[in-house]
Design a protein around this motif. Structure first.
Motif, PDB file in Angstrom:
ATOM      1  N   TRP A 303       0.848  -1.187   0.000  1.00  0.00           N
ATOM      2  CA  TRP A 303       0.000   0.000   0.000  1.00  0.00           C
ATOM      3  C   TRP A 303       0.889   1.244   0.000  1.00  0.00           C
ATOM      4  O   TRP A 303       0.665   2.181  -0.768  1.00  0.00           O
ATOM      5  CB  TRP A 303      -0.879  -0.090   1.238  1.00  0.00           C
ATOM      6  CG  TRP A 303      -1.835   1.009   1.485  1.00  0.00           C
ATOM      7  CD1 TRP A 303      -2.214   1.984   0.623  1.00  0.00           C
ATOM      8  CD2 TRP A 303      -2.541   1.207   2.701  1.00  0.00           C
ATOM      9  NE1 TRP A 303      -3.128   2.789   1.227  1.00  0.00           N
ATOM     10  CE2 TRP A 303      -3.345   2.347   2.502  1.00  0.00           C
ATOM     11  CE3 TRP A 303      -2.585   0.562   3.927  1.00  0.00           C
ATOM     12  CZ2 TRP A 303      -4.166   2.830   3.500  1.00  0.00           C
ATOM     13  CZ3 TRP A 303      -3.410   1.038   4.908  1.00  0.00           C
ATOM     14  CH2 TRP A 303      -4.194   2.166   4.698  1.00  0.00           C
ATOM     15  N   THR A 307       1.651   4.379  -2.979  1.00  0.00           N
ATOM     16  CA  THR A 307       1.145   5.690  -2.600  1.00  0.00           C
ATOM     17  C   THR A 307       2.248   6.727  -2.623  1.00  0.00           C
ATOM     18  O   THR A 307       2.080   7.811  -3.173  1.00  0.00           O
ATOM     19  CB  THR A 307       0.557   5.637  -1.174  1.00  0.00           C
ATOM     20  OG1 THR A 307      -0.469   4.662  -1.147  1.00  0.00           O
ATOM     21  CG2 THR A 307      -0.007   6.978  -0.785  1.00  0.00           C
TER      22      THR A 307
ATOM     23  N   LEU B  24       5.171  12.202   7.822  1.00  0.00           N
ATOM     24  CA  LEU B  24       4.144  11.203   8.147  1.00  0.00           C
ATOM     25  C   LEU B  24       2.719  11.668   7.916  1.00  0.00           C
ATOM     26  O   LEU B  24       1.936  10.939   7.302  1.00  0.00           O
ATOM     27  CB  LEU B  24       4.307  10.723   9.595  1.00  0.00           C
ATOM     28  CG  LEU B  24       5.392   9.662   9.789  1.00  0.00           C
ATOM     29  CD1 LEU B  24       5.452   9.249  11.234  1.00  0.00           C
ATOM     30  CD2 LEU B  24       5.109   8.459   8.911  1.00  0.00           C
ATOM     31  N   ILE B  27       1.989  11.548   4.315  1.00  0.00           N
ATOM     32  CA  ILE B  27       1.950  10.173   3.811  1.00  0.00           C
ATOM     33  C   ILE B  27       0.632   9.508   4.200  1.00  0.00           C
ATOM     34  O   ILE B  27      -0.007   8.838   3.387  1.00  0.00           O
ATOM     35  CB  ILE B  27       3.162   9.382   4.360  1.00  0.00           C
ATOM     36  CG1 ILE B  27       4.444   9.843   3.670  1.00  0.00           C
ATOM     37  CG2 ILE B  27       2.963   7.896   4.149  1.00  0.00           C
ATOM     38  CD1 ILE B  27       5.696   9.187   4.185  1.00  0.00           C
ATOM     39  N   GLY B  30      -2.091  10.700   1.982  1.00  0.00           N
ATOM     40  CA  GLY B  30      -1.991  10.059   0.670  1.00  0.00           C
ATOM     41  C   GLY B  30      -2.479   8.633   0.718  1.00  0.00           C
ATOM     42  O   GLY B  30      -3.176   8.162  -0.186  1.00  0.00           O
ATOM     43  N   MET B  31      -2.142   7.932   1.806  1.00  0.00           N
ATOM     44  CA  MET B  31      -2.558   6.540   1.896  1.00  0.00           C
ATOM     45  C   MET B  31      -4.063   6.422   2.028  1.00  0.00           C
ATOM     46  O   MET B  31      -4.670   5.483   1.508  1.00  0.00           O
ATOM     47  CB  MET B  31      -1.851   5.867   3.069  1.00  0.00           C
ATOM     48  CG  MET B  31      -0.381   5.658   2.767  1.00  0.00           C
ATOM     49  SD  MET B  31       0.515   4.937   4.110  1.00  0.00           S
ATOM     50  CE  MET B  31      -0.204   3.339   4.177  1.00  0.00           C
ATOM     51  N   THR B  34      -5.360   6.719  -1.544  1.00  0.00           N
ATOM     52  CA  THR B  34      -5.204   5.517  -2.368  1.00  0.00           C
ATOM     53  C   THR B  34      -6.108   4.399  -1.865  1.00  0.00           C
ATOM     54  O   THR B  34      -6.617   3.614  -2.657  1.00  0.00           O
ATOM     55  CB  THR B  34      -3.748   5.033  -2.389  1.00  0.00           C
ATOM     56  OG1 THR B  34      -3.228   5.051  -1.074  1.00  0.00           O
ATOM     57  CG2 THR B  34      -2.896   5.880  -3.284  1.00  0.00           C
ATOM     58  N   PHE B  35      -6.300   4.337  -0.540  1.00  0.00           N
ATOM     59  CA  PHE B  35      -7.142   3.250  -0.013  1.00  0.00           C
ATOM     60  C   PHE B  35      -8.565   3.393  -0.533  1.00  0.00           C
ATOM     61  O   PHE B  35      -9.198   2.409  -0.895  1.00  0.00           O
ATOM     62  CB  PHE B  35      -7.145   3.292   1.518  1.00  0.00           C
ATOM     63  CG  PHE B  35      -7.691   2.050   2.132  1.00  0.00           C
ATOM     64  CD1 PHE B  35      -6.937   0.889   2.120  1.00  0.00           C
ATOM     65  CD2 PHE B  35      -8.943   2.022   2.711  1.00  0.00           C
ATOM     66  CE1 PHE B  35      -7.413  -0.274   2.669  1.00  0.00           C
ATOM     67  CE2 PHE B  35      -9.433   0.856   3.263  1.00  0.00           C
ATOM     68  CZ  PHE B  35      -8.662  -0.297   3.244  1.00  0.00           C
ATOM     69  N   HIS B  37      -9.442   4.439  -3.261  1.00  0.00           N
ATOM     70  CA  HIS B  37      -9.506   4.041  -4.666  1.00  0.00           C
ATOM     71  C   HIS B  37      -9.718   2.552  -4.847  1.00  0.00           C
ATOM     72  O   HIS B  37     -10.099   2.108  -5.917  1.00  0.00           O
ATOM     73  CB  HIS B  37      -8.240   4.494  -5.401  1.00  0.00           C
ATOM     74  CG  HIS B  37      -8.349   5.874  -5.941  1.00  0.00           C
ATOM     75  ND1 HIS B  37      -8.832   6.124  -7.196  1.00  0.00           N
ATOM     76  CD2 HIS B  37      -8.082   7.068  -5.387  1.00  0.00           C
ATOM     77  CE1 HIS B  37      -8.843   7.433  -7.392  1.00  0.00           C
ATOM     78  NE2 HIS B  37      -8.398   8.021  -6.311  1.00  0.00           N
TER      79      HIS B  37
END
Ligand code: SF4
Ligand code: SF4
Lengths: 345, 174
Positions: A303, A307, B24, B27, B30-31, B34-35, B37
């Motif tokens: 993951w 990203t 952090l 990040i 961003g995570m 993406t999750f 998605h």
């Protein structure tokens, strides 16, 4: 040493070996799937249902590719590099407890190849050996890009090992032991180390990414700048060996993180389940839980990879030396003070 | 300077603060993105089974046309080959014999007509050059193949199906 003991260990080692290999193989499949899902795609789905035969197809492809050894390279070291990377990555699995002692055919079998009392030190030693595979491979290729990748790999691993070691020291203050088995036992119930060492865990996690050369710290390979870095000159199965080593490293560090910080094979309500299912099937649930944790970590690795963009080299060094190491030292001091105060009360 | 488009955005170059330097929070954000998605609708079109809708001016595989009576329109004038920037077209002409009027519309026709699909860049200039409206790039995607020689398409692959056969085929499927 009795014969049954040797057979037992032999079987355990074989199972572990095959398991590690297949997890690494399926990590390549999972990586593509996760990448696809995160990017609104479906991923490999042609080889078998859900593309499950994809790793076999990849393996076949790797075997049949032409093996090229560049003429200017040091042939012996060129072969030694990937072999060492693969060998060392396997070594780490030896000390990880994958479950409680299990009762099979009237014998109590520990689900750990060996419970050495300096397990954490052993893992550290093995992990730092891992960089030799990269260094030797990069140096032996006689290619500037490979050499750059190797140098980056070496300096990156050295820098992040310090922060990693320091974060572990704080953990050891809490656990008072270096044995993985004992650390796992201590976390029985809800005493997971992540609760006592949240900062230490984050530092360890970041360092684990750097040690396994995963994005965002994949500077040794770094396709865009170094066209593959240390494995630029590699093809065929030697290239596959490097790739496998990376995925096995990922598996090992996921297992280490799950054991050190997330209770290993422990789960809430474990005692009730164990007494209900007996000494054979109870630990099996523990194994399943352990692997679920490992898979969750592997997913996390992927993951993050899909990203976060790659760090710049100076940012990497800044983060390692100016942020993580001071934080880790602060973590040790705070942990030590808290433990002393709590003990005195 | 005044921006011409009026859309210029001046970014301030200020040093990163502590949180930004830790990376952090950014990040994690961003995570999160993406999750989310993972649960979006997949954009993939499963190609051989599904096909993307082609646009109006899509240029695909060539087809050599027939007229209303089912005769080949091409007169082997060679203008398409001349106009082709990739030099993908070759042909051999032949004269129409007595009794072949139902096959070829003009007195001269292409006995061999080959397009090398590996050379073709699908520019459509052959279509534009043709005075007889004999060639159109209205076919499907040119499929992949293993050997170079299989990419040289002859008349067997290029010429439109005769009308009778087409009707027979339609009758069979209906
Ligand atoms: S489409 Fe363009 S390149 Fe292709 S055959 Fe026609 S003129 Fe040549
Ligand atoms: S396809 Fe058209 S341009 Fe080409 S030879 Fe035939 S008639 Fe001439």
């Amino acid at each position: 040493m009795e014969l049954a003991f040797i057979i037992e260990k032999l079987i355990l080692v074989t199972i572990l070996f095959v398991l590690t290999l297949s997890i690494a193989a399926y990590s390549t499949w999972a990586e593509r799937k996760v990448a696809a899902w995160l990017q609104d795609r479906v991923g490999p789905n042609r080889a078998g249902i859900f593309g499950l035969l994809q790793p076999l197809a990849d393996g076949g492809k790797m075997f049949f590719k032409e093996e090229i050894i560049p003429s200017g390279s040091n042939k012996w070291l060129f072969i030694a590099g990937p072999s060492l990377a693969l060998l060392v990555s396997f070594l780490g699995t030896a000390v990880i407890p994958f479950g409680q002692n299990i009762e099979l055919f009237g014998r109590v079998v520990p689900l750990q190849v060996t419970d050495i009392n300096v397990g954490i030190l052993y893992i550290f030693g093995v992990v730092s050996l891992g960089v030799y595979g990269i260094m030797i491979g990069g140096w032996a290729s006689n290619n500037k890009y490979s050499l750059m990748g190797a140098i980056r790999g070496a300096s990156q691993n050295i820098s992040y090992e310090i922060a990693m070691g320091l974060s572990i020291i704080a953990l050891l203050l809490v656990t008072n032991t270096l044995s993985f088995k004992e650390i796992a036992e201590q976390q029985h119930g809800w005493h997971w180390n992540i609760i006592y060492q949240p900062l230490g865990f984050i530092i360890f996690l970041v360092c684990a990414f750097a040690e396994t050369n995963r994005v965002p710290f994949d500077l040794p390979e770094c396709e865009t700048e170094l066209i593959g870095g240390y494995n630029t000159e590699y093809s065929g199965f030697k290239m596959g060996a490097y790739m496998f080593a990376e995925y096995i490293n990922m598996f090992v560090s996921s297992a280490v993180m799950a054991t050190l910080y997330f209770g290993g094979y422990n789960y809430p309500g474990m005692d009730a389940v164990n007494s209900a299912l007996g000494a054979t099937w109870g630990p099996v649930i523990g194994i399943v839980v352990m692997f679920m944790k490992i898979i969750a970590f592997i997913f996390f690795f992927m993951w993050v990879r899909w990203t976060v963009p790659r760090f710049r080299y100076d940012q990497l060094m800044d983060l390692g030396w100016k942020v993580l190491i001071p934080l880790a030292i602060a973590n040790i001091v705070i942990t030590a003070i808290v433990i002393t105060v709590v003990d005195k009360l | 300077m005044e921006s011409l488009s009026g859309r210029k955005k001046v970014l301030e170059q200020k040093p990163m603060n502590f949180w930004e330097r830790m990376y952090l929070p950014a990040i994690l954000k961003g995570m999160g993105i993406t999750f989310m998605h993972m649960f979006k609708k997949k954009e993939t079109i499963h190609y051989p089974e599904q096909e993307r809708e082609f646009s109006e001016n899509w240029r695909g595989m060539h087809s050599l046309k027939r007229d209303e009576e089912g005769r080949e329109r091409c007169t082997a004038c060679g203008l398409c080959a001349l106009s082709c920037p990739a030099e993908a077209i070759t042909m051999i002409s032949a004269e129409r014999e007595k009794g072949e009027e139902h096959l070829y519309r003009e007195e001269k026709y292409a006995a061999v007509y080959e397009i090398n699909m590996l050379r073709c860049i699908f520019c459509g200039l052959c279509e534009e050059a043709c005075p007889k409206e004999a060639i159109y790039l209205d076919g499907p995607i040119v499929p992949a193949d293993y050997l170079r020689k299989d990419f040289i398409y002859g008349k067997d692959k290029l010429v439109e199906m005769p009308i009778k056969e087409l009707e027979a085929l339609k009758g069979a499927t209906v």
